[in-house]
Design a protein around this motif. Structure first.
Motif, PDB file in Angstrom:
ATOM      1  N   ALA A  17       0.833  -1.202   0.000  1.00  3.50           N
ATOM      2  CA  ALA A  17       0.000   0.000   0.000  1.00  3.50           C
ATOM      3  C   ALA A  17       0.872   1.258   0.000  1.00  3.50           C
ATOM      4  N   GLY A  18       1.944   1.238   0.815  1.00  2.00           N
ATOM      5  CA  GLY A  18       2.857   2.381   0.876  1.00  2.00           C
ATOM      6  C   GLY A  18       3.529   2.652  -0.454  1.00  2.00           C
ATOM      7  N   MET A  19       4.009   1.606  -1.108  1.00  2.00           N
ATOM      8  CA  MET A  19       4.647   1.746  -2.423  1.00  2.00           C
ATOM      9  C   MET A  19       3.663   2.297  -3.462  1.00  2.00           C
ATOM     10  N   CYS A  20       2.445   1.757  -3.456  1.00  2.37           N
ATOM     11  CA  CYS A  20       1.419   2.184  -4.426  1.00  2.37           C
ATOM     12  C   CYS A  20       1.168   3.684  -4.345  1.00  2.37           C
ATOM     13  N   VAL A  21       0.933   4.171  -3.126  1.00  5.98           N
ATOM     14  CA  VAL A  21       0.544   5.573  -2.984  1.00  5.98           C
ATOM     15  C   VAL A  21       1.723   6.522  -3.192  1.00  5.98           C
ATOM     16  N   ALA A  57      12.052   7.917  -1.996  1.00  8.09           N
ATOM     17  CA  ALA A  57      10.665   7.576  -1.647  1.00  8.09           C
ATOM     18  C   ALA A  57      10.410   6.089  -1.864  1.00  8.09           C
ATOM     19  N   ALA A  58      10.945   5.572  -2.970  1.00  8.29           N
ATOM     20  CA  ALA A  58      10.737   4.156  -3.305  1.00  8.29           C
ATOM     21  C   ALA A  58      11.374   3.239  -2.257  1.00  8.29           C
ATOM     22  N   LEU A  59      12.580   3.592  -1.812  1.00  8.88           N
ATOM     23  CA  LEU A  59      13.286   2.762  -0.834  1.00  8.88           C
ATOM     24  C   LEU A  59      12.671   2.840   0.554  1.00  8.88           C
ATOM     25  N   GLY A  60      12.100   3.995   0.887  1.00  2.00           N
ATOM     26  CA  GLY A  60      11.565   4.184   2.240  1.00  2.00           C
ATOM     27  C   GLY A  60      10.112   3.796   2.422  1.00  2.00           C
ATOM     28  N   SER A  61       9.322   3.803   1.335  1.00  2.88           N
ATOM     29  CA  SER A  61       7.873   3.633   1.481  1.00  2.88           C
ATOM     30  C   SER A  61       7.456   2.229   1.930  1.00  2.88           C
ATOM     31  N   PHE A  62       8.039   1.181   1.337  1.00  2.00           N
ATOM     32  CA  PHE A  62       7.620  -0.185   1.702  1.00  2.00           C
ATOM     33  C   PHE A  62       7.898  -0.498   3.169  1.00  2.00           C
ATOM     34  N   PRO A  63       9.162  -0.369   3.635  1.00  2.00           N
ATOM     35  CA  PRO A  63       9.416  -0.732   5.037  1.00  2.00           C
ATOM     36  C   PRO A  63       8.707   0.153   6.055  1.00  2.00           C
ATOM     37  N   SER A  64       8.562   1.470   5.773  1.00  2.00           N
ATOM     38  CA  SER A  64       7.916   2.349   6.752  1.00  2.00           C
ATOM     39  C   SER A  64       6.411   2.064   6.856  1.00  2.00           C
ATOM     40  N   ALA A  65       5.760   1.835   5.706  1.00  2.00           N
ATOM     41  CA  ALA A  65       4.324   1.523   5.733  1.00  2.00           C
ATOM     42  C   ALA A  65       4.085   0.147   6.348  1.00  2.00           C
ATOM     43  N   ALA A  66       4.976  -0.810   6.044  1.00  2.00           N
ATOM     44  CA  ALA A  66       4.862  -2.149   6.635  1.00  2.00           C
ATOM     45  C   ALA A  66       5.014  -2.072   8.154  1.00  2.00           C
ATOM     46  N   ALA A  67       5.999  -1.293   8.615  1.00  2.68           N
ATOM     47  CA  ALA A  67       6.229  -1.134  10.055  1.00  2.68           C
ATOM     48  C   ALA A  67       5.016  -0.495  10.730  1.00  2.68           C
ATOM     49  N   PHE A  68       4.420   0.496  10.050  1.00  2.27           N
ATOM     50  CA  PHE A  68       3.239   1.152  10.629  1.00  2.27           C
ATOM     51  C   PHE A  68       2.102   0.158  10.837  1.00  2.27           C
ATOM     52  N   PHE A  69       1.745  -0.579   9.787  1.00  4.30           N
ATOM     53  CA  PHE A  69       0.571  -1.441   9.880  1.00  4.30           C
ATOM     54  C   PHE A  69       0.787  -2.646  10.796  1.00  4.30           C
ATOM     55  N   VAL A  70       2.000  -3.183  10.835  1.00  4.50           N
ATOM     56  CA  VAL A  70       2.288  -4.282  11.764  1.00  4.50           C
ATOM     57  C   VAL A  70       2.103  -3.779  13.202  1.00  4.50           C
ATOM     58  N   THR A  71       2.650  -2.595  13.491  1.00  6.80           N
ATOM     59  CA  THR A  71       2.512  -2.018  14.835  1.00  6.80           C
ATOM     60  C   THR A  71       1.063  -1.658  15.130  1.00  6.80           C
ATOM     61  N   TYR A  72       0.388  -1.025  14.164  1.00  4.89           N
ATOM     62  CA  TYR A  72      -1.006  -0.592  14.340  1.00  4.89           C
ATOM     63  C   TYR A  72      -1.913  -1.786  14.616  1.00  4.89           C
ATOM     64  N   ASP A  73      -1.832  -2.811  13.781  1.00  3.01           N
ATOM     65  CA  ASP A  73      -2.708  -3.977  13.946  1.00  3.01           C
ATOM     66  C   ASP A  73      -2.374  -4.759  15.214  1.00  3.01           C
ATOM     67  N   SER A  74      -1.076  -4.869  15.542  1.00  2.00           N
ATOM     68  CA  SER A  74      -0.668  -5.571  16.766  1.00  2.00           C
ATOM     69  C   SER A  74      -1.156  -4.820  18.004  1.00  2.00           C
ATOM     70  N   ALA A  75      -0.963  -3.501  18.008  1.00  8.70           N
ATOM     71  CA  ALA A  75      -1.379  -2.677  19.151  1.00  8.70           C
ATOM     72  C   ALA A  75      -2.897  -2.701  19.313  1.00  8.70           C
ATOM     73  N   LYS A  76      -3.613  -2.645  18.179  1.00  7.65           N
ATOM     74  CA  LYS A  76      -5.077  -2.722  18.219  1.00  7.65           C
ATOM     75  C   LYS A  76      -5.537  -4.024  18.873  1.00  7.65           C
ATOM     76  N   SER A  77      -4.880  -5.112  18.488  1.00  5.89           N
ATOM     77  CA  SER A  77      -5.218  -6.437  19.010  1.00  5.89           C
ATOM     78  C   SER A  77      -4.947  -6.534  20.512  1.00  5.89           C
ATOM     79  N   VAL A  78      -3.774  -6.035  20.929  1.00 13.26           N
ATOM     80  CA  VAL A  78      -3.391  -6.114  22.343  1.00 13.26           C
ATOM     81  C   VAL A  78      -4.228  -5.161  23.197  1.00 13.26           C
ATOM     82  N   LEU A  79      -4.308  -3.884  22.786  1.00 14.30           N
ATOM     83  CA  LEU A  79      -5.033  -2.882  23.560  1.00 14.30           C
ATOM     84  C   LEU A  79      -6.531  -3.192  23.633  1.00 14.30           C
ATOM     85  N   GLY A  80      -7.058  -3.728  22.531  1.00 20.77           N
ATOM     86  CA  GLY A  80      -8.489  -4.031  22.483  1.00 20.77           C
ATOM     87  C   GLY A  80      -8.907  -5.169  23.388  1.00 20.77           C
TER      88      GLY A  80
END
Length: 272
Positions: A17-21, A57-80
């Protein structure tokens, strides 16, 4: 906690998703950066070299967006699943906290890429590699993290607005139609949430851009956000604080559609 399959799905879907946008909407991001730069739009390159900085932008977008969503979904699961946050009425708070954590982790990867990208956008006659070498020679690795604080302080308020609003809109729409939303419907919710968040946080984005583009050793480069915003207000008023707001809202609204739509579609495909 997330299962392994969900973890992998969030990682891959977020990165794609990060790479696409980032690659699709890069020219709009360049225009926004030049509108916000201290030397002004045309001196920063105008409409020339609109893809300057794209390798960063190309080199940074994939890992940064991946890191965001892994953290976001994990935190949502734990906090929820914790105490008072289990309550449905507390869902927005869970989403705010998860998004804030996600942004802090993602910025560790995003900021160096953003620094190099924006300097190349504002000086299109130089290559991305040249800007990286200059940054490392003049300021070391620390220079690549110039603007880290201002980026985090921009991204957290942005995500605190965008993600709870996105989740709320998805929930409301899903309840009204009595079915799980299609990916394109989730994407529309993301576009609206992104536009609202983009407008609200434009002054912080202006400050971040000024700090990243400032000459090493200058007052602006020190990263004092209130001081930078005060200088912008004195020199250019309200117009200066919201410089680049239209391309920013356009970029993030369309970006929200692509980013969150691609994320939902990819994640569902991987989990099906």
């Amino acid at each position: 906690m997330m299962e392994r399959q969900e973890f992998v799905a969030s990682l891959v879907a977020g990165g794609c998703a990060g790479m696409c946008v980032d690659l699709t909407l890069f020219p709009l991001d360049t225009i926004k950066t030049r509108l916000q730069s201290q030397q002004g739009f045309y001196r920063a390159g105008g409409f020339w070299g609109i893809y300057a900085g794209v390798p960063s932008a190309a080199l940074g977008s994939f890992p940064s967006a991946a890191a965001f969503f892994v953290t976001y979904d994990s935190a949502k699961s734990v906090l929820g699943s914790c105490g008072i946050l289990k309550e449905p009425s507390m869902a927005p708070v869970t989403h705010m906290l998860a998004a804030s954590l996600g942004e802090m982790v993602a910025c560790l990867i995003r900021v160096p890429a953003e620094v190099v990208k924006q300097r190349t956008q504002a000086s299109p006659s130089f290559s991305t590699y040249h800007m990286l070498v200059v940054a490392l020679k003049e300021e070391g690795v620390r220079g690549l993290y110039r603007g880290f604080g201002s980026t985090v302080l921009r991204e957290i308020p942005f995500s605190v607005v965008q993600f709870p609003l996105w989740e709320f809109l998805k929930t409301q729409w899903s309840q009204r139609q009595g079915l799980t939303l299609d990916s394109w419907q989730a994407a529309l919710c993301g576009a609206f949430a992104g536009a609202v968040a983009a407008l609200v946080t434009t002054p912080l984005d202006v400050a971040k851009t000024r700090i990243m583009l400032a000459k090493s050793g200058s007052t602006t480069a020190s990263g004092n956000i209130p001081l930078v915003l005060c200088d912008v207000w004195k020199s250019r008023g309200l117009t200066g604080l919201f410089a680049g707001s239209i391309p920013r809202m356009t970029f993030i609204s369309v970006g929200g559609f692509i980013f969150l739509g691609a994320y939902e579609k990819t994640r569902r495909t991987l989990l099906s």
